[in-house]
Design a protein around this motif. Structure first.
Motif, PDB file in Angstrom:
ATOM      1  N   TYR A 181       0.830  -1.207   0.000  1.00  0.00           N
ATOM      2  CA  TYR A 181       0.000   0.000   0.000  1.00  0.00           C
ATOM      3  C   TYR A 181       0.864   1.257   0.000  1.00  0.00           C
ATOM      4  N   GLN A 182       1.996   1.181   0.655  1.00  0.00           N
ATOM      5  CA  GLN A 182       2.920   2.315   0.701  1.00  0.00           C
ATOM      6  C   GLN A 182       3.732   2.448  -0.585  1.00  0.00           C
ATOM      7  N   GLY A 183       3.614   1.465  -1.481  1.00  0.00           N
ATOM      8  CA  GLY A 183       4.364   1.512  -2.721  1.00  0.00           C
ATOM      9  C   GLY A 183       5.729   0.888  -2.640  1.00  0.00           C
ATOM     10  N   TYR A 184       5.964   0.067  -1.608  1.00  0.00           N
ATOM     11  CA  TYR A 184       7.270  -0.568  -1.451  1.00  0.00           C
ATOM     12  C   TYR A 184       7.183  -2.028  -1.906  1.00  0.00           C
ATOM     13  N   ALA A 185       8.063  -2.425  -2.816  1.00  0.00           N
ATOM     14  CA  ALA A 185       8.031  -3.775  -3.380  1.00  0.00           C
ATOM     15  C   ALA A 185       8.815  -4.759  -2.523  1.00  0.00           C
ATOM     16  N   ALA A 186       8.121  -5.777  -2.031  1.00  0.00           N
ATOM     17  CA  ALA A 186       8.737  -6.842  -1.241  1.00  0.00           C
ATOM     18  C   ALA A 186       7.925  -8.109  -1.460  1.00  0.00           C
ATOM     19  N   LYS A 187       8.561  -9.260  -1.231  1.00  0.00           N
ATOM     20  CA  LYS A 187       7.889 -10.537  -1.487  1.00  0.00           C
ATOM     21  C   LYS A 187       8.004 -11.490  -0.306  1.00  0.00           C
ATOM     22  N   ILE A 188       6.984 -12.324  -0.159  1.00  0.00           N
ATOM     23  CA  ILE A 188       6.963 -13.391   0.838  1.00  0.00           C
ATOM     24  C   ILE A 188       7.719 -14.593   0.280  1.00  0.00           C
ATOM     25  N   VAL A 189       8.611 -15.181   1.096  1.00  0.00           N
ATOM     26  CA  VAL A 189       9.436 -16.286   0.612  1.00  0.00           C
ATOM     27  C   VAL A 189       9.280 -17.568   1.439  1.00  0.00           C
ATOM     28  N   ALA A 190       8.596 -17.504   2.570  1.00  0.00           N
ATOM     29  CA  ALA A 190       8.382 -18.705   3.388  1.00  0.00           C
ATOM     30  C   ALA A 190       7.147 -18.500   4.251  1.00  0.00           C
ATOM     31  N   ALA A 212      17.254 -18.554   0.010  1.00  0.00           N
ATOM     32  CA  ALA A 212      16.813 -19.942  -0.159  1.00  0.00           C
ATOM     33  C   ALA A 212      17.566 -20.880   0.776  1.00  0.00           C
ATOM     34  N   ALA A 213      18.825 -20.576   1.054  1.00  0.00           N
ATOM     35  CA  ALA A 213      19.615 -21.408   1.966  1.00  0.00           C
ATOM     36  C   ALA A 213      19.242 -21.168   3.424  1.00  0.00           C
ATOM     37  N   TYR A 214      18.715 -20.004   3.720  1.00  0.00           N
ATOM     38  CA  TYR A 214      18.335 -19.657   5.091  1.00  0.00           C
ATOM     39  C   TYR A 214      17.004 -20.302   5.489  1.00  0.00           C
ATOM     40  N   ILE A 215      16.092 -20.411   4.557  1.00  0.00           N
ATOM     41  CA  ILE A 215      14.737 -20.878   4.856  1.00  0.00           C
ATOM     42  C   ILE A 215      14.709 -22.245   5.550  1.00  0.00           C
ATOM     43  N   PRO A 216      15.457 -23.254   5.089  1.00  0.00           N
ATOM     44  CA  PRO A 216      15.413 -24.547   5.787  1.00  0.00           C
ATOM     45  C   PRO A 216      15.815 -24.442   7.260  1.00  0.00           C
ATOM     46  N   GLN A 217      16.819 -23.631   7.550  1.00  0.00           N
ATOM     47  CA  GLN A 217      17.253 -23.509   8.942  1.00  0.00           C
ATOM     48  C   GLN A 217      16.239 -22.721   9.766  1.00  0.00           C
ATOM     49  N   TRP A 218      15.588 -21.750   9.154  1.00  0.00           N
ATOM     50  CA  TRP A 218      14.505 -21.032   9.830  1.00  0.00           C
ATOM     51  C   TRP A 218      13.404 -22.009  10.245  1.00  0.00           C
ATOM     52  N   ALA A 219      13.021 -22.878   9.326  1.00  0.00           N
ATOM     53  CA  ALA A 219      11.975 -23.859   9.609  1.00  0.00           C
ATOM     54  C   ALA A 219      12.443 -24.876  10.654  1.00  0.00           C
ATOM     55  N   ILE A 253      10.366 -24.895  -0.250  1.00  0.00           N
ATOM     56  CA  ILE A 253      11.656 -25.068   0.421  1.00  0.00           C
ATOM     57  C   ILE A 253      11.497 -25.401   1.911  1.00  0.00           C
ATOM     58  N   ALA A 254      10.672 -24.650   2.624  1.00  0.00           N
ATOM     59  CA  ALA A 254      10.505 -24.888   4.069  1.00  0.00           C
ATOM     60  C   ALA A 254       9.923 -26.270   4.332  1.00  0.00           C
ATOM     61  N   ALA A 255       8.907 -26.656   3.565  1.00  0.00           N
ATOM     62  CA  ALA A 255       8.254 -27.950   3.776  1.00  0.00           C
ATOM     63  C   ALA A 255       9.227 -29.107   3.567  1.00  0.00           C
ATOM     64  N   ARG A 256      10.101 -28.983   2.594  1.00  0.00           N
ATOM     65  CA  ARG A 256      11.062 -30.058   2.314  1.00  0.00           C
ATOM     66  C   ARG A 256      12.103 -30.207   3.425  1.00  0.00           C
ATOM     67  N   ALA A 257      12.241 -29.181   4.247  1.00  0.00           N
ATOM     68  CA  ALA A 257      13.308 -29.173   5.262  1.00  0.00           C
ATOM     69  C   ALA A 257      12.884 -29.766   6.601  1.00  0.00           C
ATOM     70  N   VAL A 258      11.598 -30.094   6.753  1.00  0.00           N
ATOM     71  CA  VAL A 258      11.100 -30.552   8.056  1.00  0.00           C
ATOM     72  C   VAL A 258      10.426 -31.917   7.931  1.00  0.00           C
ATOM     73  N   PRO A 259      10.284 -32.643   9.054  1.00  0.00           N
ATOM     74  CA  PRO A 259       9.582 -33.921   9.029  1.00  0.00           C
ATOM     75  C   PRO A 259       8.130 -33.753   8.569  1.00  0.00           C
ATOM     76  N   GLU A 260       7.561 -34.838   8.077  1.00  0.00           N
ATOM     77  CA  GLU A 260       6.224 -34.788   7.498  1.00  0.00           C
ATOM     78  C   GLU A 260       5.171 -34.232   8.442  1.00  0.00           C
ATOM     79  N   GLU A 261       5.294 -34.503   9.745  1.00  0.00           N
ATOM     80  CA  GLU A 261       4.278 -34.033  10.696  1.00  0.00           C
ATOM     81  C   GLU A 261       4.241 -32.506  10.812  1.00  0.00           C
TER      82      GLU A 261
END
Length: 346
Positions: A110-119, A247-254, A335-343
Motif C-alpha cells: 500500500y505504501q508503494g514498497y516492493a517486497a515478497k513473501i518467501v516462506a 533460499a539457503a536460510y529458509i530450511p534452517q529457519w523452519a 523449500i521450508a516444507a522439504r526441510a522438516v519432518p512430514e508431521e
C-alpha cells in the motif's frame, strides 16, 4: 519464537514506530522477470545478508539446535520485530530478510514498497485475546459496539480485531478505532484511553494480575492470525546471490522453529529465563500456548487468507484493493516444507 511481538509489553521491547511515508518509486521495478528467474544451486562466495532477529531469538535458536553453519555471512542480526519498523528498515536498506505476520507485506504494498513473501508457517491456534480497561462493562465482542478499540493497522493485532468485528457482524462505523501501536496498548487500557485492546494471550496473566480486581477482564476469540512468514525486499530477491542466500536460510529457519517446539524446557531456560529474566513458571505458561509450526508445500491457503485480509482492510478504507498474489515469490514455495519432518507439513 515468532515474528509476532507477543512479549513487547511484558519484556519492555523497543516501541514500534509509525509508518513511513510512501515511496512509490520503490515498487516500480520489473518484478515479473525476477520472480521467474531460477534460484542458484549454490550461494556465491562473499554473499551476505542482514537478517531480523527479534530479541536475539534466531541466533540462539540456531546455536541450541546445532544447525549447520549458514553458507553465507550474516553481516548483521537486527533486533527488530514490529512490521512498521521492518518496513522502515527495508527502505533504509539496513535489512534484507524479516519474520512477520501477514499484514506488514500488505501495508508495504500500500505504501508503494516492493517486497515478497518467501516462506510460510501456518498458525492454527489463536495468539490473541481482547482485554478490557478497568471497570469495563464489556463482556463479549458484541459489546464492542460504540466502544473505543485499540487498532494497529500495520500489525497482526489490527487484523485480528477487524476479523473479530466482521465475525460479530459489527461495521467499522459502529465502533471507534483508536490508532495506536501495540506497545501502547497496555498504557491505553490502564488510562482508559481505550475500552478494549487485543493482547497476546501470554500477556493476559500479567495484565489481569494487576487490574482484574479493578474490573478488567479478558474476552477470548477463535480468530487466528494465520501467517508467520519470511519476506524480503524485491531488490534483495533481484540479486541472484542474495536470493540464493535467502533460499539457503529458509530450511534452517523452519528447522529452528521445529527444534524450539520440540524442546520447550531448554528454550524456557536458555531464552526466557536467562535472556528475558522471566521466572520458569512464566516461561512455561508461554511455551504451553505455542503453536505447532506447520510449513505448507503449497501456499494456496496462505494466499487465500492474505487476500481476505487485504480485502478486509480495503473495506475499511485502510488500503486500496489489490490482488495479493503479487506478494508471493513462488520460487521459494516448497523449500521450508522439504526441510522438516512430514508431521510439520500441512
Amino acid at each position: 519464537m515468532h515474528r509476532r511481538t507477543f512479549l513487547t509489553s511484558v519484556l519492555g521491547a523497543s516501541a514500534a514506530v509509525g509508518l513511513s511515508g510512501c515511496a512509490k518509486g520503490d515498487a516500480s521495478a520489473d518484478t515479473k522477470g525476477a520472480a521467474t528467474r531460477p534460484l542458484a544451486d549454490k550461494v556465491p562466495a562473499g554473499t551476505s545478508l542482514k537478517i531480523a532477529s527479534y530479541l536475539g531469538q534466531q541466533q540462539l535458536q540456531f546455536r541450541l539446535a546445532k544447525l549447520p553453519t549458514l553458507p553465507f555471512a550474516v553481516s548483521n542480526w537486527l533486533n527488530i520485530g514490529a512490521g512498521p519498523d521492518v518496513i522502515n528498515a527495508f527502505r533504509a536498506k539496513s535489512l534484507d530478510l524479516a519474520n512477520n505476520a501477514g499484514i506488514p507485506p500488505i501495508q508495504a504494498h500500500y505504501q508503494g514498497y516492493a517486497a515478497k513473501i518467501v516462506a510460510i508457517d501456518l498458525t492454527r491456534k489463536p495468539n490473541y485475546l481482547f482485554a478490557t480497561k478497568p471497570g469495563s462493562d464489556v463482556h463479549t465482542v458484541d459489546d464492542f459496539k460504540g466502544k473505543r478499540l485499540a487498532f494497529s493497522q500495520g500489525q497482526a493485532q489490527g487484523v485480528v480485531l477487524l476479523r473479530a468485528l466482521k465475525k460479530a457482524g459489527l461495521a467499522y462505523d459502529e465502533v471507534k478505532l483508536v490508532p495506536l501501536t501495540s506497545n501502547q496498548f497496555f498504557t491505553a487500557l490502564q488510562s482508559g484511553q481505550v475500552d478494549v485492546a487485543p493482547l497476546a494471550i501470554s500477556q493476559a496473566p500479567a495484565y489481569l494480575k494487576q487490574y482484574a480486581a479493578k474490573g478488567a477482564r479478558t474476552i477470548s476469540t477463535d480468530v487466528v492470525d494465520l501467517l508467520n512468514l519470511l519476506w524480503a525486499p524485491q531488490s534483495v530477491l533481484d540479486d541472484p546471490a542474495k536470493a540464493a542466500a535467502v533460499a539457503a536460510y529458509i530450511p534452517q529457519w523452519a528447522q529452528g522453529q521445529v527444534w524450539t517446539y520440540e524442546h520447550p524446557d531448554v528454550w524456557n531456560e536458555e531464552f526466557y529465563v536467562k535472556t528475558q529474566n522471566l521466572t520458569l513458571q512464566q516461561a512455561q505458561s508461554i511455551t504451553k500456548l505455542a503453536n505447532k509450526p506447520l510449513f505448507p508445500p503449497s501456499w494456496e491457503e496462505a494466499i487465500k487468507w492474505e487476500q481476505e485480509t487485504a480485502d478486509l482492510l480495503a473495506e475499511g478504507g485502510f488500503v486500496k484493493k489489490f490482488d495479493v498474489s503479487s506478494l508471493f515469490d513462488h520460487r521459494f514455495e516448497a523449500i521450508a516444507a522439504r526441510a522438516v519432518p512430514e508431521e510439520y507439513r500441512k
